[in-house]
Design an enzyme around this catalytic site. Structure first.
Site, mmCIF file in Angstrom:
data_model
loop_
_atom_site.group_PDB
_atom_site.id
_atom_site.type_symbol
_atom_site.label_atom_id
_atom_site.label_comp_id
_atom_site.label_asym_id
_atom_site.label_seq_id
_atom_site.Cartn_x
_atom_site.Cartn_y
_atom_site.Cartn_z
ATOM 1 N N ASP A 176 22.090 129.241 -39.773
ATOM 2 C CA ASP A 176 22.377 129.753 -38.714
ATOM 3 C C ASP A 176 22.166 131.414 -38.828
ATOM 4 O O ASP A 176 22.391 132.155 -37.613
ATOM 5 C CB ASP A 176 23.722 129.543 -38.273
ATOM 6 C CG ASP A 176 24.962 129.889 -39.029
ATOM 7 O OD1 ASP A 176 24.386 129.462 -40.434
ATOM 8 O OD2 ASP A 176 25.953 129.889 -38.933
ATOM 9 N N GLU A 204 37.204 140.025 -53.451
ATOM 10 C CA GLU A 204 36.258 139.450 -53.865
ATOM 11 C C GLU A 204 34.931 140.369 -54.190
ATOM 12 O O GLU A 204 34.811 141.432 -53.748
ATOM 13 C CB GLU A 204 35.661 138.633 -52.662
ATOM 14 C CG GLU A 204 34.631 137.520 -52.664
ATOM 15 C CD GLU A 204 34.357 136.623 -51.502
ATOM 16 O OE1 GLU A 204 33.374 136.302 -51.077
ATOM 17 O OE2 GLU A 204 35.455 136.136 -51.106
ATOM 18 N N GLU A 236 25.061 137.300 -53.192
ATOM 19 C CA GLU A 236 24.630 135.996 -52.396
ATOM 20 C C GLU A 236 22.893 136.101 -52.460
ATOM 21 O O GLU A 236 22.459 137.346 -51.928
ATOM 22 C CB GLU A 236 25.025 136.036 -51.056
ATOM 23 C CG GLU A 236 26.653 135.592 -50.871
ATOM 24 C CD GLU A 236 27.172 135.550 -49.423
ATOM 25 O OE1 GLU A 236 28.121 134.621 -49.531
ATOM 26 O OE2 GLU A 236 26.627 136.161 -48.687
ATOM 27 N N ASP A 266 30.530 140.087 -54.482
ATOM 28 C CA ASP A 266 29.769 138.976 -54.069
ATOM 29 C C ASP A 266 28.304 139.489 -54.674
ATOM 30 O O ASP A 266 27.878 140.540 -54.084
ATOM 31 C CB ASP A 266 29.593 138.862 -52.720
ATOM 32 C CG ASP A 266 30.930 138.151 -52.111
ATOM 33 O OD1 ASP A 266 31.757 137.477 -53.006
ATOM 34 O OD2 ASP A 266 31.040 138.108 -50.582
ATOM 35 N N ARG A 316 26.395 149.728 -36.061
ATOM 36 C CA ARG A 316 27.364 148.869 -36.450
ATOM 37 C C ARG A 316 28.627 149.923 -36.411
ATOM 38 O O ARG A 316 29.758 149.498 -36.043
ATOM 39 C CB ARG A 316 27.280 148.592 -37.617
ATOM 40 C CG ARG A 316 28.324 147.597 -38.266
ATOM 41 C CD ARG A 316 27.848 147.121 -39.791
ATOM 42 N NE ARG A 316 29.093 146.172 -40.244
ATOM 43 C CZ ARG A 316 28.925 145.808 -41.517
ATOM 44 N NH1 ARG A 316 27.916 145.870 -42.075
ATOM 45 N NH2 ARG A 316 29.997 144.921 -41.817
#
Length: 287
Positions: free
Chosen positions: A200, A107, A111, A109, A271
């Site tokens: 959310d 994929e 967004e 992306d 992270r």
């Protein structure tokens, strides 16, 4: 900037123009939303106008909407002009991406994360290989993407993926298979787009919710185009291997990443406390 390459799987695009240049076959097709796409969900919230030249997606409290290309593509340049949801778009996400199917899908992306009126959109980019993503980079834009149409492009070649806005590169994701990083190069992908509610997480991590009194939220699409060259058996690969970004393109890329990048997974120590992904420790991700 040189023209990219594309492979076709299945359908033949209507109105294809083919030009032979040495051992390359250069193909350009201006799209028509009636001919090239299916409206896949959202009932009448997805609409096509002007003889297939304009498409809109809408979101209300009941549902969002989306569309998908009829064709699959393996490598190429995809251009689409979008005008994003205007006003208070907080909580909404407009997604425009390439994707294959299955648990080990690939994929690529774009967004667009909505925001409160007057605050900038966030452009979220990601690359999935063999079902795994987690390669996010995010940017603000240097213009208001809701006032006019702007061109959002993906160049996908065996050597790299380039994300562009109005022909200005935002991001380059290079093939780093030589250091063990998978790269999407074997699964044909369809083009998808959707407008949906993600309050959310989409705006300030979910702190700002969608204001349904502003619904319906609508995004517009036009001037879809596929530009390609297909490799032939006699090709020397010199043109296929050509780096799309010239010196001005590399300068624009550095300008965008210096002044408009707001998140880069390759610098997120919290992270990745045990160490960054291997492509982050290599200059392979930069041109």
């Amino acid at each position: 900037m040189a023209v990219s390459s594309i492979g076709f799987s299945g359908c033949v695009l209507v109105g294809l123009v083919v030009v032979v240049m040495s051992s390359l076959v250069v193909a350009t097709s201006a799209g028509n939303f009636y001919q090239d796409f299916d409206l896949t969900w959202g009932d009448n919230r997805a609409k096509v106008f002007k003889g297939g030249q304009l498409l809109s997606l809408s979101l209300d409290r009941v549902s969002g909407s989306g569309f998908r290309s009829k064709n699959e593509y393996l490598f190429g340049r995809i251009d689409m002009q979008l005008k994003l949801v205007a006003g208070n778009s907080a909580g909404t996400v407009t997604a425009y991406y390439l994707s294959s199917q299955g648990p080990t899908h690939d994929e690529i992306d774009f967004e667009f994360l909505g925001n409160l009126s007057g605050d900038p959109y966030i452009v979220h980019t990601n690359v999935f290989t063999q079902g795994k993503g987690n390669r996010e980079q995010q940017f603000h834009l240097w213009f208001d993407p809701t006032r006019n149409f702007h061109t959002y492009s993906i160049i996908w070649k065996p050597q790299h993926i380039i994300f562009l806005v109005d022909n200005t590169p935002l991001r380059v994701f290079k093939n780093a298979e030589s250091i063990g990083v998978p790269f999407p190069k074997s699964q044909p992908m369809k083009i998808y787009s959707s407008l949906w509610n993600a309050d959310d997480w989409a705006t300030r991590g979910g702190l700002v919710k969608t204001d349904w009194t502003k619904a319906p939220f609508t995004a517009y699409y036009r001037n879809f185009k596929v530009t390609a060259f297909k490799s032939t058996s006699s090709q020397s690969d010199s043109a296929w291997q050509t780096n799309e970004l010239d010196a001005p393109g590399r300068r624009r890329l550095r300008w965008v990443q210096k002044y408009f990048m707001i998140y880069n997974y390759c610098t997120d120590l919290k992270r990745f406390p045990q160490g960054f992904p291997p492509e982050c420790s290599s200059r392979s991700r930069f041109l």
